[in-house]
Design a protein around this motif. Structure first.
Motif, mmCIF file in Angstrom:
data_model
loop_
_atom_site.group_PDB
_atom_site.id
_atom_site.type_symbol
_atom_site.label_atom_id
_atom_site.label_comp_id
_atom_site.label_asym_id
_atom_site.label_seq_id
_atom_site.Cartn_x
_atom_site.Cartn_y
_atom_site.Cartn_z
ATOM 1 N N THR A 86 0.975 -1.203 0.108
ATOM 2 C CA THR A 86 -0.058 -0.059 -0.010
ATOM 3 C C THR A 86 0.851 1.348 -0.040
ATOM 4 O OG1 THR A 86 -1.456 -1.269 1.218
ATOM 5 C CG2 THR A 86 -1.697 1.243 1.278
ATOM 6 N N TRP A 87 2.135 1.211 0.687
ATOM 7 C CA TRP A 87 2.804 2.469 0.974
ATOM 8 C C TRP A 87 4.075 2.443 0.025
ATOM 9 C CZ3 TRP A 87 -1.091 4.421 3.188
ATOM 10 C CH2 TRP A 87 -1.823 3.400 4.233
ATOM 11 N N LYS A 88 4.630 1.266 -0.023
ATOM 12 C CA LYS A 88 6.074 1.369 -0.712
ATOM 13 C C LYS A 88 6.323 1.826 -2.176
ATOM 14 C CE LYS A 88 6.403 -3.703 -1.996
ATOM 15 N NZ LYS A 88 7.051 -4.981 -1.429
ATOM 16 N N GLY A 89 5.011 1.740 -2.727
ATOM 17 C CA GLY A 89 5.162 2.425 -4.199
ATOM 18 C C GLY A 89 4.958 3.890 -4.172
ATOM 19 N N SER A 90 5.092 4.472 -3.057
ATOM 20 C CA SER A 90 5.075 6.168 -3.231
ATOM 21 C C SER A 90 6.527 6.576 -2.576
ATOM 22 C CB SER A 90 3.824 6.589 -2.081
ATOM 23 O OG SER A 90 2.541 6.273 -2.760
ATOM 24 N N LEU A 91 7.317 5.718 -1.953
ATOM 25 C CA LEU A 91 8.334 6.193 -0.976
ATOM 26 C C LEU A 91 9.467 6.762 -1.873
ATOM 27 C CD1 LEU A 91 9.106 3.046 1.208
ATOM 28 C CD2 LEU A 91 8.156 5.214 1.937
ATOM 29 N N ASN A 92 9.610 6.528 -3.282
ATOM 30 C CA ASN A 92 10.716 7.173 -3.948
ATOM 31 C C ASN A 92 10.368 8.451 -4.624
ATOM 32 O OD1 ASN A 92 12.866 5.498 -3.794
ATOM 33 N ND2 ASN A 92 12.192 4.040 -5.214
ATOM 34 N N LYS A 93 8.929 8.580 -5.205
ATOM 35 C CA LYS A 93 8.785 9.908 -5.830
ATOM 36 C C LYS A 93 7.221 10.524 -5.378
ATOM 37 C CE LYS A 93 11.482 8.628 -9.908
ATOM 38 N NZ LYS A 93 11.253 8.334 -11.526
ATOM 39 N N MET A 94 6.815 10.025 -4.311
ATOM 40 C CA MET A 94 5.679 10.572 -4.192
ATOM 41 C C MET A 94 5.446 10.789 -2.565
ATOM 42 S SD MET A 94 2.764 8.536 -6.366
ATOM 43 C CE MET A 94 2.747 8.441 -8.233
ATOM 44 N N ARG A 95 6.509 11.417 -1.855
ATOM 45 C CA ARG A 95 6.455 11.810 -0.632
ATOM 46 C C ARG A 95 5.859 13.258 -0.718
ATOM 47 N NH1 ARG A 95 11.677 9.806 -1.313
ATOM 48 N NH2 ARG A 95 12.628 12.060 -1.579
ATOM 49 N N CYS A 96 5.267 13.714 0.433
ATOM 50 C CA CYS A 96 4.546 14.951 0.369
ATOM 51 C C CYS A 96 4.324 15.318 1.944
ATOM 52 C CB CYS A 96 3.033 14.835 0.182
ATOM 53 S SG CYS A 96 2.011 13.898 0.889
ATOM 54 N N GLY A 184 15.885 6.551 1.291
ATOM 55 C CA GLY A 184 17.334 5.979 1.762
ATOM 56 C C GLY A 184 17.430 6.366 3.275
ATOM 57 N N ASP A 185 18.533 6.152 3.943
ATOM 58 C CA ASP A 185 18.597 6.260 5.204
ATOM 59 C C ASP A 185 18.281 7.647 5.777
ATOM 60 O OD1 ASP A 185 19.535 3.510 5.319
ATOM 61 O OD2 ASP A 185 21.459 3.928 5.364
ATOM 62 N N ALA A 186 18.665 8.571 4.952
ATOM 63 C CA ALA A 186 18.361 9.931 5.438
ATOM 64 C C ALA A 186 16.957 10.023 5.471
ATOM 65 C CB ALA A 186 18.820 10.905 4.425
ATOM 66 N N HIS A 187 16.172 9.403 4.828
ATOM 67 C CA HIS A 187 14.461 9.728 5.041
ATOM 68 C C HIS A 187 13.951 8.707 6.143
ATOM 69 C CE1 HIS A 187 15.392 10.285 0.741
ATOM 70 N NE2 HIS A 187 14.476 11.446 0.691
ATOM 71 N N ARG A 188 14.703 7.424 6.206
ATOM 72 C CA ARG A 188 14.196 6.957 7.515
ATOM 73 C C ARG A 188 14.597 7.652 8.794
ATOM 74 N NH1 ARG A 188 17.265 2.998 4.188
ATOM 75 N NH2 ARG A 188 15.921 1.704 3.166
ATOM 76 N N ALA A 189 15.632 8.302 8.807
ATOM 77 C CA ALA A 189 15.959 8.931 10.146
ATOM 78 C C ALA A 189 15.091 10.126 10.412
ATOM 79 C CB ALA A 189 17.441 9.623 9.750
ATOM 80 N N LEU A 190 14.176 10.611 9.392
ATOM 81 C CA LEU A 190 13.148 11.835 9.950
ATOM 82 C C LEU A 190 11.910 10.983 10.381
ATOM 83 C CD1 LEU A 190 13.402 13.705 6.564
ATOM 84 C CD2 LEU A 190 14.661 14.061 8.967
#
Length: 227
Positions: A86-96, A184-190
């Motif tokens: 449900t979520w992982k398809g949006s992780l790369n280019k569909m963050r908001c 990546g890791d930088a996003h996970r850290a948030l």
């Protein structure tokens, strides 16, 4: 979880907070004091190198779905966004990000009683909630863009009311979160609770429990703040 919030920002506040350029879009900037799932909400994302604000429907519908989800998609747990389709398809280019003024949560009392609380920043500034969005014009052609709010375990302030809270981003991390860099890791850290000192929580009228009620007095304090 995060199931209700309010947003009373002006175009000038959106523009300053999100570093938006140009003229305001043709959209509704009227305050919504009781935003609920399925409502249209002003969301900020970046597409083709352009940062934009537009309305999206609250409750994410992934592009591969052929019917409306049979489960709630208003919140995505940070612990599982890389695992669930449900979520992982949006992780790369569909963050908001979802710019809001504050959100509501309910604290359980004796028996089945609950008390509504308003949570906002102590400095009065807007919040930037981390989210994901998706495009699906098959399920609802009139509302092809939808979004979800990412949640994480509560900090001490919210923990006095509920065990989870939305991921509230530092404005300094806005470029990274909605930018073009692959996940990546930088996003996970948030994906963590914000500092306790950012927030205050205080009891408000339980009238906020009905989406029919939508007026500024819903955020008026009805008791002392927890923090």
């Amino acid at each position: 979880m995060c199931g209700r919030f309010w947003a009373s920002l002006t175009w000038e506040e959106y523009r300053e907070l999100l570093d938006l350029k140009g003229e305001p879009p043709e959209t509704n900037f009227r305050p919504n004091w009781n935003t609920a799932p399925t409502h249209d909400v002003l969301i900020c994302s970046e597409r083709d190198g352009e940062r934009r604000i537009e309305q999206m429907k609250w409750g994410l519908v992934p592009i591969w779905m052929k019917d409306k989800p049979k489960f709630s998609t208003i919140n995505a747990k940070c612990e599982t966004i890389e695992e669930k389709a449900t979520w992982k398809g949006s992780l790369n280019k569909m963050r908001c990000v979802i710019p809001i003024s504050g959100f509501y949560e309910w604290r359980r009392g004796p028996g089945k009683s609950k008390q509504a609380y308003a949570i906002k920043r102590r400095d009065g500034k807007p919040m930037l909630l981390a989210g994901l969005w998706a495009f699906n014009d098959k399920v609802d052609p009139d509302n092809p863009r939808t979004f979800t709010i990412i949640t994480c375990p509560a900090n001490e302030v919210i923990g006095a009311v509920h065990d989870r809270m939305p991921v509230i981003l530092d404005p300094a991390d806005l470029d990274l979160w909605i930018g073009p860099e692959p996940w990546g890791d930088a996003h996970r850290a948030l994906l963590k609770s914000c500092p306790d000192e950012w927030l205050t929580a205080y009891p408000v009228s339980n009238d906020v429990g009905s989406v029919k009620n939508n007026y500024a007095e819903l955020i008026d304090p009805e008791g002392d703040p927890i923090f």
